[in-house]
Design a protein around this motif. Structure first.
Motif, mmCIF file in Angstrom:
data_model
loop_
_atom_site.group_PDB
_atom_site.id
_atom_site.type_symbol
_atom_site.label_atom_id
_atom_site.label_comp_id
_atom_site.label_asym_id
_atom_site.label_seq_id
_atom_site.Cartn_x
_atom_site.Cartn_y
_atom_site.Cartn_z
ATOM 1 N N GLY A 182 27.426 -7.538 27.507
ATOM 2 C CA GLY A 182 26.915 -9.288 27.458
ATOM 3 C C GLY A 182 26.842 -9.223 26.076
ATOM 4 O O GLY A 182 27.347 -10.242 25.393
ATOM 5 N N PHE A 183 26.556 -7.932 24.986
ATOM 6 C CA PHE A 183 26.659 -9.194 23.542
ATOM 7 C C PHE A 183 28.583 -8.938 22.982
ATOM 8 O O PHE A 183 29.030 -9.871 22.185
ATOM 9 N N ALA A 184 29.407 -8.328 23.983
ATOM 10 C CA ALA A 184 30.670 -8.386 23.485
ATOM 11 C C ALA A 184 30.711 -9.656 23.847
ATOM 12 O O ALA A 184 31.943 -10.233 22.964
ATOM 13 N N LEU A 185 30.967 -10.471 25.063
ATOM 14 C CA LEU A 185 31.213 -11.179 25.481
ATOM 15 C C LEU A 185 30.256 -13.022 24.631
ATOM 16 O O LEU A 185 31.493 -12.431 23.968
ATOM 17 N N ASP B 47 27.935 -22.940 22.733
ATOM 18 C CA ASP B 47 27.078 -22.382 23.586
ATOM 19 C C ASP B 47 26.986 -21.797 24.810
ATOM 20 O O ASP B 47 25.772 -21.106 25.091
ATOM 21 N N GLN B 48 28.086 -21.465 25.544
ATOM 22 C CA GLN B 48 28.594 -19.836 26.211
ATOM 23 C C GLN B 48 28.180 -18.993 25.284
ATOM 24 O O GLN B 48 27.666 -17.893 25.547
ATOM 25 N N ALA B 49 28.783 -18.984 24.573
ATOM 26 C CA ALA B 49 28.512 -17.996 23.018
ATOM 27 C C ALA B 49 26.813 -17.276 22.857
ATOM 28 O O ALA B 49 26.755 -16.845 23.743
ATOM 29 N N PHE B 50 25.607 -18.532 23.025
ATOM 30 C CA PHE B 50 24.930 -18.822 22.903
ATOM 31 C C PHE B 50 23.897 -17.945 23.829
ATOM 32 O O PHE B 50 23.048 -17.232 23.395
ATOM 33 N N GLY B 51 24.671 -18.677 25.152
ATOM 34 C CA GLY B 51 23.502 -18.323 26.281
ATOM 35 C C GLY B 51 24.290 -16.581 26.271
ATOM 36 O O GLY B 51 22.899 -15.970 27.394
ATOM 37 N N ALA B 52 25.830 -16.421 26.365
ATOM 38 C CA ALA B 52 25.438 -14.815 26.627
ATOM 39 C C ALA B 52 24.332 -13.539 25.887
ATOM 40 O O ALA B 52 24.503 -12.377 26.092
ATOM 41 N N TYR B 53 24.142 -14.163 24.677
ATOM 42 C CA TYR B 53 23.823 -13.832 23.579
ATOM 43 C C TYR B 53 21.973 -13.255 24.197
ATOM 44 O O TYR B 53 21.439 -12.935 24.128
ATOM 45 N N VAL B 54 21.774 -14.495 24.546
ATOM 46 C CA VAL B 54 20.632 -14.858 25.048
ATOM 47 C C VAL B 54 20.142 -13.568 26.019
ATOM 48 O O VAL B 54 19.559 -12.682 26.715
ATOM 49 N N GLU B 55 20.720 -13.547 26.963
ATOM 50 C CA GLU B 55 21.125 -13.281 28.559
ATOM 51 C C GLU B 55 20.749 -11.313 27.694
ATOM 52 O O GLU B 55 20.608 -9.932 28.356
ATOM 53 N N ALA B 56 22.014 -10.884 27.259
ATOM 54 C CA ALA B 56 22.276 -9.472 26.259
ATOM 55 C C ALA B 56 21.120 -9.158 25.488
ATOM 56 O O ALA B 56 20.308 -7.772 25.969
ATOM 57 N N ASN B 57 20.586 -9.978 25.079
ATOM 58 C CA ASN B 57 18.994 -10.100 24.400
ATOM 59 C C ASN B 57 17.911 -9.142 25.639
ATOM 60 O O ASN B 57 17.306 -8.261 24.973
ATOM 61 N N ARG B 58 18.142 -10.096 26.746
ATOM 62 C CA ARG B 58 17.265 -9.911 27.812
ATOM 63 C C ARG B 58 17.535 -8.136 28.108
ATOM 64 O O ARG B 58 16.375 -7.713 28.705
ATOM 65 N N CYS B 59 18.273 -8.000 28.315
ATOM 66 C CA CYS B 59 19.049 -6.811 29.328
ATOM 67 C C CYS B 59 18.604 -5.993 28.662
ATOM 68 O O CYS B 59 18.281 -4.807 29.032
#
Length: 365
Positions: free
Chosen positions: A62-65, A76-88
């Protein structure tokens, strides 16, 4: 720093084991550094959709994405990916793991301010052939870049993140900082001597050695107690850029405030409060080395930096990307490139997502 060789090795590794997700994440980060790569984005998304993927692997990918989408301008998509990566990443720590306690950290900062009031002591008479230069500040504030600039000088050796002081704080100085008033000058002198002997052992023949641990900003009072004439290079950058860069970093569970953007903002606010105290009591011995000013006008910033450290001008300090010393931080690939400005002002692409952080930090001024 050999990018092409690293890419080739990652490709070989992934050919052997396509499910080595740590390798894929690192390969993707390295590829993203070269520019937008739509095929890489598709590959990462496809991999993240695989059933049974461990939550830690989801964090890595997720961080790589997020990085790949950021380089593609899909903010916007990048920020969403980082939010999910931090959650994981937080979920991978298990129940109760990777939690940042705001009240506890504020109390620690209060203790530091109360303990170190600026009282000066005489320097140790111990003769040493090596002199440390302390480089510290927030994570992702340009400390690795600053060390590389200094290491361009023939009299300076890059020491990297030396563990001596944080280890002493956790062990023989515990509970820090409340133990300090009871510690004798002789014990402090002994600690200073051991620190210098450690540098001399690690870097034989070195004249100046950088101790570049960002979190040493917490221990500036201790540093000045051990070395009253110490020079502190404080790295800083735009607050929103700094907080965003921390949130976008796969920092792991050791930096729990990085997993939530408002926790990052809280930590940053406490950092700013402590640095204001250090400057009040040790002002002339602390140099603010501003990343954003440096990338705009490198020469004046480097001239001031070298002068502060007692070093004569060296043109080679402007060619930091040619250094071939080992770099073991998240900035490993950035400092292998000539100076660029794309990280300065990066937060403007995420203005909507940073509105709450911006208001919170503005209120602390």
């Amino acid at each position: 720093g050999r990018r092409d060789a690293a890419l080739a090795l990652y490709e070989r590794l992934l050919a052997v084991d396509p499910r080595c997700y740590e390798a894929l994440g690192r390969y993707a980060d390295l590829k993203s550094a070269a520019g937008p790569d739509p095929a890489l984005v598709k590959r990462l998304r496809r991999t993240l959709e695989r059933p049974g993927l461990a939550v830690a692997d989801k964090a890595t990918l997720g961080f790589a994405l997020g990085t790949a989408l950021d380089r593609a301008g899909a903010y916007d998509q990048a920020f969403g990916a980082y939010v999910e990566a931090n959650r994981c990443s937080r979920a991978s720590a298990g129940p109760g793991g990777a939690r940042y306690d705001r009240d506890q950290h504020e109390h620690f900062i209060d203790q530091l301010i109360d303990t170190f009031d600026g009282e000066r002591r005489e320097a140790s008479t111990h003769a040493s052939t090596v002199r440390p230069i302390f480089v510290c500040g927030m994570f992702r504030s340009g400390s690795t870049l600053t060390e590389q600039v200094l290491a361009g000088h023939p009299r300076v050796t890059a020491g990297g993140e030396i563990a001596f002081l944080p280890k002493a704080v956790r062990t023989e100085l515990a509970p820090f900082p409340t133990s300090l008033p009871q510690i004798s000058r002789e014990r402090l002198d002994d600690l200073a001597v051991r620190y210098l002997d450690n540098l001399a052992t690690l870097f034989p023949g070195a004249q100046y050695v950088t101790d570049k641990r960002p979190d040493n900003y917490l221990y500036i009072g201790l540093i000045k107690s051990l070395f009253p004439d110490a020079r502190i290079v404080h790295t800083r950058r735009d607050a929103l850029d700094n907080c965003l860069s921390i949130f976008f970093l796969h920092a792991g569970h050791g930096i729990p405030y990085a997993l939530d953007l408002m926790d990052t903002a809280h930590y940053y606010r406490q950092y700013r409060r402590l640095m204001a105290h250090w400057k009040r009591v040790y002002g002339d011995d602390i140099l603010d080395f501003d990343y954003d000013e440096f990338v705009r006008e490198p020469r004046p910033a480097v001239e001031k930096l070298l002068g502060f450290c007692g070093l004569e001008w060296e043109e080679s300090c402007l060619s930091f990307e040619r250094q071939r010393n080992s770099v073991k931080t998240a900035s490993v690939w950035q400092v292998r490139q000539p100076l660029y400005q794309r990280s300065s002002g990066r937060a403007q692409h995420y203005a909507k997502q940073l509105e709450q952080v911006e208001a919170y930090l503005r209120d602390s001024l």
